[in-house]
Design a protein around this motif. Structure first.
Motif, mmCIF file in Angstrom:
data_model
loop_
_atom_site.group_PDB
_atom_site.id
_atom_site.type_symbol
_atom_site.label_atom_id
_atom_site.label_comp_id
_atom_site.label_asym_id
_atom_site.label_seq_id
_atom_site.Cartn_x
_atom_site.Cartn_y
_atom_site.Cartn_z
ATOM 1 N N ASN A 1 -4.659 -6.789 -7.494
ATOM 2 C CA ASN A 1 -4.904 -5.455 -6.933
ATOM 3 C C ASN A 1 -6.364 -5.321 -6.538
ATOM 4 O OD1 ASN A 1 -4.957 -5.243 -10.066
ATOM 5 N ND2 ASN A 1 -6.270 -3.556 -9.363
ATOM 6 N N SER B 1 -3.754 6.305 -3.226
ATOM 7 C CA SER B 1 -3.712 5.168 -4.138
ATOM 8 C C SER B 1 -2.333 5.031 -4.772
ATOM 9 C CB SER B 1 -4.779 5.327 -5.227
ATOM 10 O OG SER B 1 -4.601 6.556 -5.917
ATOM 11 N N GLN C 1 -5.480 3.746 -11.099
ATOM 12 C CA GLN C 1 -5.001 3.795 -9.714
ATOM 13 C C GLN C 1 -5.657 2.651 -8.932
ATOM 14 O OE1 GLN C 1 -2.842 6.340 -8.431
ATOM 15 N NE2 GLN C 1 -2.649 6.988 -10.568
ATOM 16 N N THR C 2 -4.958 2.153 -7.946
ATOM 17 C CA THR C 2 -5.523 1.089 -7.101
ATOM 18 C C THR C 2 -5.174 1.342 -5.645
ATOM 19 O OG1 THR C 2 -5.726 -1.321 -6.857
ATOM 20 C CG2 THR C 2 -3.523 -0.440 -7.245
ATOM 21 N N GLY C 3 -5.956 0.748 -4.774
ATOM 22 C CA GLY C 3 -5.733 0.966 -3.340
ATOM 23 C C GLY C 3 -4.580 0.144 -2.794
ATOM 24 N N TRP D 1 -12.180 -4.875 -11.189
ATOM 25 C CA TRP D 1 -11.502 -3.577 -11.133
ATOM 26 C C TRP D 1 -11.490 -2.941 -12.525
ATOM 27 C CZ3 TRP D 1 -7.157 -1.752 -13.635
ATOM 28 C CH2 TRP D 1 -6.640 -0.524 -13.157
ATOM 29 N N ASN E 1 -9.462 -2.361 -4.797
ATOM 30 C CA ASN E 1 -9.896 -1.052 -4.319
ATOM 31 C C ASN E 1 -11.083 -1.229 -3.390
ATOM 32 O OD1 ASN E 1 -8.496 0.288 -6.868
ATOM 33 N ND2 ASN E 1 -9.145 1.935 -5.515
ATOM 34 N N TRP E 2 -11.067 -0.540 -2.268
ATOM 35 C CA TRP E 2 -12.265 -0.461 -1.443
ATOM 36 C C TRP E 2 -13.263 0.426 -2.187
ATOM 37 C CZ3 TRP E 2 -14.879 -2.415 2.513
ATOM 38 C CH2 TRP E 2 -15.888 -1.654 3.105
ATOM 39 N N ASN F 1 -12.302 0.863 -13.519
ATOM 40 C CA ASN F 1 -11.285 1.687 -14.164
ATOM 41 C C ASN F 1 -11.767 2.245 -15.505
ATOM 42 O OD1 ASN F 1 -8.511 2.691 -13.987
ATOM 43 N ND2 ASN F 1 -8.148 1.415 -15.799
ATOM 44 N N ARG G 1 0.850 -1.204 0.000
ATOM 45 C CA ARG G 1 0.000 0.000 0.000
ATOM 46 C C ARG G 1 0.874 1.238 0.000
ATOM 47 N NH1 ARG G 1 -0.115 2.388 5.039
ATOM 48 N NH2 ARG G 1 0.539 1.127 6.834
#
Length: 384
Positions: A85, A65, A203-205, A186, A87-88, A190, A57
């Motif tokens: 990967n 992110s 972008q990813t968390g 995702w 994302n919340w 995206n 992270r």
């Protein structure tokens, strides 16, 4: 045998008083057991973590992110087997009260979670449908979903109405596996962001990193972070357990408070039980003196008094333990959005028994000492 019969008779000599004391101990044991279970659940995510999974992270905060381009670079690190990967998403289904965890994940995310059991057909259907989602069994059961249902979430972090199709329902391989989560692609998130909010796209968390062997975890984590050191988005890579414990640390004060309350409950019922036994012993002083004149020794009288205290507490403890399981089941069913797993462990049951036994022992000490040491003359003065 005579002492045992006397204990049983004395226990039910005042039925209402005994029943109220048993009920009080039972309620205290239920509260103690549920609170202890809650504390254990606080650490459940960390305890069930895999030693071969790492989480990468932002080194600053989860709020920031990371570029999706990091995925290919992480995959090239020696010892890494897979990189996914996530994302919340934080979407809302129908109303804010109807909360459940929902994530945008890469297609290989579930490969890193073998504890999420999904049939081959459902997995294939999920991968083939860009709007497909996979939901946990408990979540699907609560919402009344079935395969093929249309599901719409209202975005909070990512505004808008997001439409999905349920393609799979996973089951946990263990009783403690969380079956209340919701996963979608995702790529779908995206692609939509590229059209609506281009600056937030690509972008990813977090990145979930699989390693070959647990002993490689520290070396791989260091190598990953070294790649992005002094970049605009530095990373922090840690084991999944350490990642989960970081959330626990944020609420450590709450955990400590719950632990203190659980013990306070036992102390309160201990005082109540001690008062009840003291009243009982005071009422029977003349009887104990009479028993002494008939030849009963101090040990016999102490056994009668202490046995009654222990029997009442143990009865309350057993009743409380028996009631803890349906209470835990109710919490798991009715409050599944907060407690997707609420399982009373064997360790908690043993702690309940120990708590009930402790109440009986402590509550019986003073009455036992007073009844066993009473002088015959002093006791007989109370007759009439």
């Amino acid at each position: 045998m005579f002492v045992l019969k006397l204990i049983i008779r004395n226990t039910f000599r005042h039925p209402l008083r005994s029943l109220l004391t048993v009920a009080g101990v039972a309620i205290a044991v239920i509260a103690f057991g549920l609170l202890r279970t809650l504390v254990e659940l606080w650490y459940l995510g960390a305890e069930s973590s895999s030693a071969t999974r790492l989480v990468t992270r932002s080194s600053i905060s989860l709020v920031f992110s990371l570029p999706i381009s990091y995925r290919d670079k992480i995959r090239q690190v020696s010892g890494v087997t897979k990189v996914a990967n996530a994302n919340w998403f934080g979407g809302i289904y129908k109303s804010e009260k109807n909360f459940f965890p929902n994530f945008a994940v890469s297609g290989n995310y579930l490969d890193l979670y073998p504890e999420f059991m999904l049939s081959d057909d459902e997995r294939k259907a999920f991968l083939m449908d860009r709007k497909g989602v996979v939901a946990g069994r408990k979540l699907a059961l609560k919402q009344g979903w079935k395969i093929g249902d249309q599901i719409t979430l209202k975005g909070t972090i990512f505004p808008g109405q997001w439409d999905f199709v349920l393609r799979g329902i996973y089951r946990g391989s263990e009783r403690t596996t969380d079956e209340s989560q919701f996963f979608f692609h995702w790529d779908y998130l995206n692609e939509t962001l590229k059209k609506t909010m281009p600056r937030r796209a690509d972008q990813t968390g977090i990145f979930l990193v699989g390693v070959k062997r647990p002993e490689q975890a520290a070396e791989v984590a260091q190598a990953v972070d070294d790649q992005f050191r002094n970049s605009l988005a530095e990373t922090l890579t840690e084991t999944e357990k350490a990642f989960q414990l970081s959330f626990v640390a944020m609420t450590e004060a709450i955990v400590i408070a719950i632990q203190i309350v659980s013990y306070v409950v036992i102390v309160i019922i201990m005082v109540v039980a001690a008062n009840t036994m003291a009243m009982t012993a005071r009422e029977r002083i003349s009887e104990y003196a009479t028993l002494k004149t008939l030849g009963f020794g101090t040990v016999h009288i102490a056994g009668v008094i202490f046995g009654e205290s222990f029997a009442i507490s143990l009865a309350g403890g057993m009743l409380g333990i028996a009631a803890t399981f349906p209470a835990a089941h109710w919490i798991e069913t009715e409050l599944s959005q907060f407690f997707p797993v609420f399982q009373v462990t064997q360790e908690t049951v043993l702690l309940d028994l120990a708590a009930a036994a402790t109440v009986g022992i402590i509550a019986g000490i003073f009455p036992t000492w007073r009844g066993a040491t009473i002088k015959v003359a002093d006791g007989l003065r109370r007759i009439g």
